[in-house]
Structure formats: C-alpha cells, structure tokens
Design a protein around this motif. Structure first.
Motif, PDB file in Angstrom:
ATOM      1  N   TYR A 104     -43.772  16.660  42.289  1.00  0.00           N
ATOM      2  CA  TYR A 104     -42.682  15.599  42.807  1.00  0.00           C
ATOM      3  C   TYR A 104     -42.745  15.283  44.042  1.00  0.00           C
ATOM      4  O   TYR A 104     -42.714  13.820  44.243  1.00  0.00           O
ATOM      5  CB  TYR A 104     -41.350  16.244  42.221  1.00  0.00           C
ATOM      6  CG  TYR A 104     -40.348  15.272  42.279  1.00  0.00           C
ATOM      7  CD1 TYR A 104     -39.916  14.330  41.252  1.00  0.00           C
ATOM      8  CD2 TYR A 104     -39.627  15.026  43.406  1.00  0.00           C
ATOM      9  CE1 TYR A 104     -38.834  13.256  41.343  1.00  0.00           C
ATOM     10  CE2 TYR A 104     -38.553  13.972  43.351  1.00  0.00           C
ATOM     11  CZ  TYR A 104     -38.210  13.290  42.360  1.00  0.00           C
ATOM     12  OH  TYR A 104     -37.325  12.387  42.420  1.00  0.00           O
ATOM     13  N   LEU A 105     -42.774  15.979  45.051  1.00  0.00           N
ATOM     14  CA  LEU A 105     -42.881  15.581  46.193  1.00  0.00           C
ATOM     15  C   LEU A 105     -43.964  14.671  46.650  1.00  0.00           C
ATOM     16  O   LEU A 105     -44.019  13.621  47.521  1.00  0.00           O
ATOM     17  CB  LEU A 105     -42.474  16.642  47.392  1.00  0.00           C
ATOM     18  CG  LEU A 105     -42.570  16.374  48.768  1.00  0.00           C
ATOM     19  CD1 LEU A 105     -41.287  15.526  48.991  1.00  0.00           C
ATOM     20  CD2 LEU A 105     -42.428  17.623  49.606  1.00  0.00           C
ATOM     21  N   ALA A 106     -45.223  14.962  46.061  1.00  0.00           N
ATOM     22  CA  ALA A 106     -46.298  14.178  46.311  1.00  0.00           C
ATOM     23  C   ALA A 106     -46.347  12.732  45.734  1.00  0.00           C
ATOM     24  O   ALA A 106     -46.472  11.909  46.471  1.00  0.00           O
ATOM     25  CB  ALA A 106     -47.583  14.872  45.891  1.00  0.00           C
ATOM     26  N   ALA A 107     -45.580  12.760  44.621  1.00  0.00           N
ATOM     27  CA  ALA A 107     -45.263  11.574  43.867  1.00  0.00           C
ATOM     28  C   ALA A 107     -44.275  10.548  44.719  1.00  0.00           C
ATOM     29  O   ALA A 107     -44.730   9.391  45.240  1.00  0.00           O
ATOM     30  CB  ALA A 107     -44.859  11.599  42.621  1.00  0.00           C
ATOM     31  N   LEU A 108     -43.401  11.229  45.394  1.00  0.00           N
ATOM     32  CA  LEU A 108     -42.389  10.882  45.979  1.00  0.00           C
ATOM     33  C   LEU A 108     -42.926  10.045  47.451  1.00  0.00           C
ATOM     34  O   LEU A 108     -42.706   8.965  47.814  1.00  0.00           O
ATOM     35  CB  LEU A 108     -41.242  11.457  46.632  1.00  0.00           C
ATOM     36  CG  LEU A 108     -39.983  11.182  47.253  1.00  0.00           C
ATOM     37  CD1 LEU A 108     -39.210  10.172  46.182  1.00  0.00           C
ATOM     38  CD2 LEU A 108     -39.135  12.258  47.457  1.00  0.00           C
ATOM     39  N   ARG A 109     -43.825  10.736  47.961  1.00  0.00           N
ATOM     40  CA  ARG A 109     -44.796  10.275  49.178  1.00  0.00           C
ATOM     41  C   ARG A 109     -45.555   9.105  48.753  1.00  0.00           C
ATOM     42  O   ARG A 109     -45.747   8.092  49.774  1.00  0.00           O
ATOM     43  CB  ARG A 109     -45.361  11.169  49.856  1.00  0.00           C
ATOM     44  CG  ARG A 109     -44.445  12.255  50.598  1.00  0.00           C
ATOM     45  CD  ARG A 109     -45.336  13.375  51.245  1.00  0.00           C
ATOM     46  NE  ARG A 109     -44.341  14.265  52.240  1.00  0.00           N
ATOM     47  CZ  ARG A 109     -44.749  15.510  52.255  1.00  0.00           C
ATOM     48  NH1 ARG A 109     -45.742  16.138  51.736  1.00  0.00           N
ATOM     49  NH2 ARG A 109     -43.903  16.134  53.013  1.00  0.00           N
ATOM     50  N   ALA A 110     -46.067   9.154  47.642  1.00  0.00           N
ATOM     51  CA  ALA A 110     -46.908   7.749  47.130  1.00  0.00           C
ATOM     52  C   ALA A 110     -46.061   6.926  46.936  1.00  0.00           C
ATOM     53  O   ALA A 110     -46.358   5.850  47.310  1.00  0.00           O
ATOM     54  CB  ALA A 110     -47.616   8.289  45.898  1.00  0.00           C
ATOM     55  N   ALA A 111     -44.727   6.877  46.359  1.00  0.00           N
ATOM     56  CA  ALA A 111     -43.758   5.768  46.216  1.00  0.00           C
ATOM     57  C   ALA A 111     -43.375   5.332  47.550  1.00  0.00           C
ATOM     58  O   ALA A 111     -43.422   4.105  47.908  1.00  0.00           O
ATOM     59  CB  ALA A 111     -42.626   6.489  45.503  1.00  0.00           C
ATOM     60  N   ALA A 112     -43.185   6.319  48.573  1.00  0.00           N
ATOM     61  CA  ALA A 112     -42.830   5.844  49.833  1.00  0.00           C
ATOM     62  C   ALA A 112     -44.170   4.930  50.462  1.00  0.00           C
ATOM     63  O   ALA A 112     -43.683   4.013  51.269  1.00  0.00           O
ATOM     64  CB  ALA A 112     -42.696   7.051  51.124  1.00  0.00           C
ATOM     65  N   ALA A 113     -45.378   5.376  50.313  1.00  0.00           N
ATOM     66  CA  ALA A 113     -46.564   4.554  50.763  1.00  0.00           C
ATOM     67  C   ALA A 113     -46.299   3.243  50.164  1.00  0.00           C
ATOM     68  O   ALA A 113     -46.636   2.242  50.842  1.00  0.00           O
ATOM     69  CB  ALA A 113     -47.594   5.310  50.436  1.00  0.00           C
TER      70      ALA A 113
ATOM     71  N   LEU B 293     -45.790  -0.323  52.078  1.00  0.00           N
ATOM     72  CA  LEU B 293     -46.858  -1.308  52.081  1.00  0.00           C
ATOM     73  C   LEU B 293     -46.222  -2.837  51.644  1.00  0.00           C
ATOM     74  O   LEU B 293     -46.349  -3.865  52.367  1.00  0.00           O
ATOM     75  CB  LEU B 293     -47.923  -1.131  50.760  1.00  0.00           C
ATOM     76  CG  LEU B 293     -48.866  -2.172  50.743  1.00  0.00           C
ATOM     77  CD1 LEU B 293     -49.944  -2.076  51.788  1.00  0.00           C
ATOM     78  CD2 LEU B 293     -49.506  -1.723  49.430  1.00  0.00           C
ATOM     79  N   ARG B 294     -45.095  -2.714  50.735  1.00  0.00           N
ATOM     80  CA  ARG B 294     -44.335  -3.936  50.462  1.00  0.00           C
ATOM     81  C   ARG B 294     -43.105  -4.225  51.240  1.00  0.00           C
ATOM     82  O   ARG B 294     -42.576  -5.455  51.123  1.00  0.00           O
ATOM     83  CB  ARG B 294     -43.698  -3.781  48.975  1.00  0.00           C
ATOM     84  CG  ARG B 294     -44.814  -3.544  47.849  1.00  0.00           C
ATOM     85  CD  ARG B 294     -45.378  -5.130  47.463  1.00  0.00           C
ATOM     86  NE  ARG B 294     -46.561  -4.811  46.656  1.00  0.00           N
ATOM     87  CZ  ARG B 294     -46.616  -4.830  45.339  1.00  0.00           C
ATOM     88  NH1 ARG B 294     -45.398  -5.135  44.659  1.00  0.00           N
ATOM     89  NH2 ARG B 294     -47.546  -4.669  44.658  1.00  0.00           N
TER      90      ARG B 294
ATOM     91  N   LEU C 193     -38.468   1.363  44.266  1.00  0.00           N
ATOM     92  CA  LEU C 193     -39.925   1.215  43.852  1.00  0.00           C
ATOM     93  C   LEU C 193     -39.782   0.029  42.707  1.00  0.00           C
ATOM     94  O   LEU C 193     -40.535  -0.749  42.822  1.00  0.00           O
ATOM     95  CB  LEU C 193     -40.557   2.432  43.522  1.00  0.00           C
ATOM     96  CG  LEU C 193     -42.067   2.073  43.050  1.00  0.00           C
ATOM     97  CD1 LEU C 193     -43.010   1.585  44.286  1.00  0.00           C
ATOM     98  CD2 LEU C 193     -42.644   3.589  42.679  1.00  0.00           C
ATOM     99  N   THR C 194     -38.872   0.318  41.826  1.00  0.00           N
ATOM    100  CA  THR C 194     -38.684  -0.598  40.763  1.00  0.00           C
ATOM    101  C   THR C 194     -38.369  -2.148  41.183  1.00  0.00           C
ATOM    102  O   THR C 194     -39.018  -3.112  40.768  1.00  0.00           O
ATOM    103  CB  THR C 194     -37.530  -0.370  39.702  1.00  0.00           C
ATOM    104  OG1 THR C 194     -38.143   1.016  39.322  1.00  0.00           O
ATOM    105  CG2 THR C 194     -37.532  -1.307  38.504  1.00  0.00           C
TER     106      THR C 194
ATOM    107  N   VAL D 135     -52.802   0.330  48.477  1.00  0.00           N
ATOM    108  CA  VAL D 135     -53.017   0.386  49.854  1.00  0.00           C
ATOM    109  C   VAL D 135     -54.420  -0.071  50.288  1.00  0.00           C
ATOM    110  O   VAL D 135     -54.427  -0.835  51.281  1.00  0.00           O
ATOM    111  CB  VAL D 135     -52.658   1.832  50.163  1.00  0.00           C
ATOM    112  CG1 VAL D 135     -53.083   2.010  51.849  1.00  0.00           C
ATOM    113  CG2 VAL D 135     -51.337   2.209  50.164  1.00  0.00           C
ATOM    114  N   SER D 136     -55.425   0.485  49.729  1.00  0.00           N
ATOM    115  CA  SER D 136     -56.817   0.104  50.207  1.00  0.00           C
ATOM    116  C   SER D 136     -57.083  -1.134  49.999  1.00  0.00           C
ATOM    117  O   SER D 136     -57.714  -2.013  50.702  1.00  0.00           O
ATOM    118  CB  SER D 136     -57.856   0.962  49.392  1.00  0.00           C
ATOM    119  OG  SER D 136     -58.138   0.774  48.222  1.00  0.00           O
ATOM    120  N   ALA D 137     -56.532  -1.775  48.822  1.00  0.00           N
ATOM    121  CA  ALA D 137     -56.754  -3.324  48.632  1.00  0.00           C
ATOM    122  C   ALA D 137     -56.066  -4.114  49.565  1.00  0.00           C
ATOM    123  O   ALA D 137     -56.631  -5.192  50.031  1.00  0.00           O
ATOM    124  CB  ALA D 137     -56.061  -3.633  47.138  1.00  0.00           C
ATOM    125  N   ASP D 138     -54.719  -3.706  50.126  1.00  0.00           N
ATOM    126  CA  ASP D 138     -54.261  -4.370  51.093  1.00  0.00           C
ATOM    127  C   ASP D 138     -55.075  -4.329  52.322  1.00  0.00           C
ATOM    128  O   ASP D 138     -55.053  -5.368  53.184  1.00  0.00           O
ATOM    129  CB  ASP D 138     -52.745  -3.719  51.293  1.00  0.00           C
ATOM    130  CG  ASP D 138     -51.945  -4.598  52.356  1.00  0.00           C
ATOM    131  OD1 ASP D 138     -51.684  -5.657  52.088  1.00  0.00           O
ATOM    132  OD2 ASP D 138     -51.740  -4.148  53.426  1.00  0.00           O
TER     133      ASP D 138
END
Length: 152
Positions: free
Chosen positions: A55-64, A68-69, A86-87, A141-144
């Motif tokens: 869950y924390l890993a997913a939360l960090r991905a959401a933070a990324a 980015l946005r 995120l939504t 992120v890599s596309a950006d």
C-alpha cells in the motif's frame, strides 16, 4: 485520513527524502521509492506487513504522479487523501485511486495492530496491483522526461 495513516512513524516506512527538482526529479525519485517498496513487499513473509508495504509503495507512486502533474491550489482547505487528489489531477487513474482508497481502512487497521482482515491472497493481490500501478505511473514519468527539451 490522518497523516499517521499515510506516513507512519515506523522507520521502515518513513518516506525517503528527495530534493524536488523543476524537471520531474522528485517524481522519478518517488517512482524509484515505489519500486523499492514493491520489491520489499514481494519479499515480506507476513501477509499484514506485506499488505501495508505494498500500500505504501502504491501511495508513493501516487505521490510521483501528483508531483508530475503539480499541486492543485487548495488555499486553506483541509488535508485531502492522496487518492482524492490523484482522481482530480489525473482522472485517467481514477479507477486505481478508488481501488487503493478502498484499501486504506485495512492499512489503518494493520497499523493499529488488527491483522485478521488480511489474508495471504489479499496481500498477494495488493502487491501485484501496486506493482502494476507503479509501472503505469513510471511510464507517465518517463514519458514526461522524454518530452522535456532541456534534458541531458
């Protein structure tokens, strides 16, 4: 949702510091942390700890993705869940946000010591979903990064 639920005091799950950069460096660092969290969750034997780590890993991905946005202007608004933000900021990830938001209560229960709700199967499923979500965000992120004219 409280800050302690999303960012516990346990040293193992404290977010790693990263210096924000104007060119998505913080988003890339958060993706790396999310991937490391998924790898850690994959190695964890205890289902409850496995669930919480994923869950924390997913939360960090959401933070990324939020890094980015950009951050929406909220003025004096009350704290908002990363999944709600995120939504708003990445509507294309709304289903993912809803899925992970539905896991928040279980993670909070785990942090409170209530682990009976977590089975090996539910932990495995969350690890798999966190890995897929992290890979998806990493693609954004890599596309950006490839669109930036001033990259090295």
């Amino acid at each position: 949702m409280s800050t302690l639920i999303d960012f516990p005091l346990d040293r193992r799950h404290r977010p790693m510091p990263s210096a924000p950069s104007p060119h998505g460096g913080s988003a890339a660092a958060l993706v790396r942390q999310a991937r490391a969290g998924v790898a850690e969750a994959q190695q964890e034997a205890d289902p409850a700890q496995r669930f919480a780590t994923a869950y924390l890993a997913a939360l960090r991905a959401a933070a990324a993705m939020l890094a980015l946005r950009g951050r929406p202007h909220r003025g004096r608004a009350r704290p908002t869940s990363a999944w709600v933000l995120l939504t708003r900021m990445a509507p294309e990830l709304a289903e993912w946000a809803a899925f992970f938001a539905s896991c928040s209560a279980t993670r909070a229960a785990i942090l409170a010591g209530v682990t009976r709700r977590v089975t090996q199967r539910s932990a495995d499923d969350l690890v798999r979903q966190a890995a897929q979500f992290t890979d998806l965000v990493a693609g954004f992120v890599s596309a950006d990064d490839t669109r930036r004219p001033d990259r090295d």
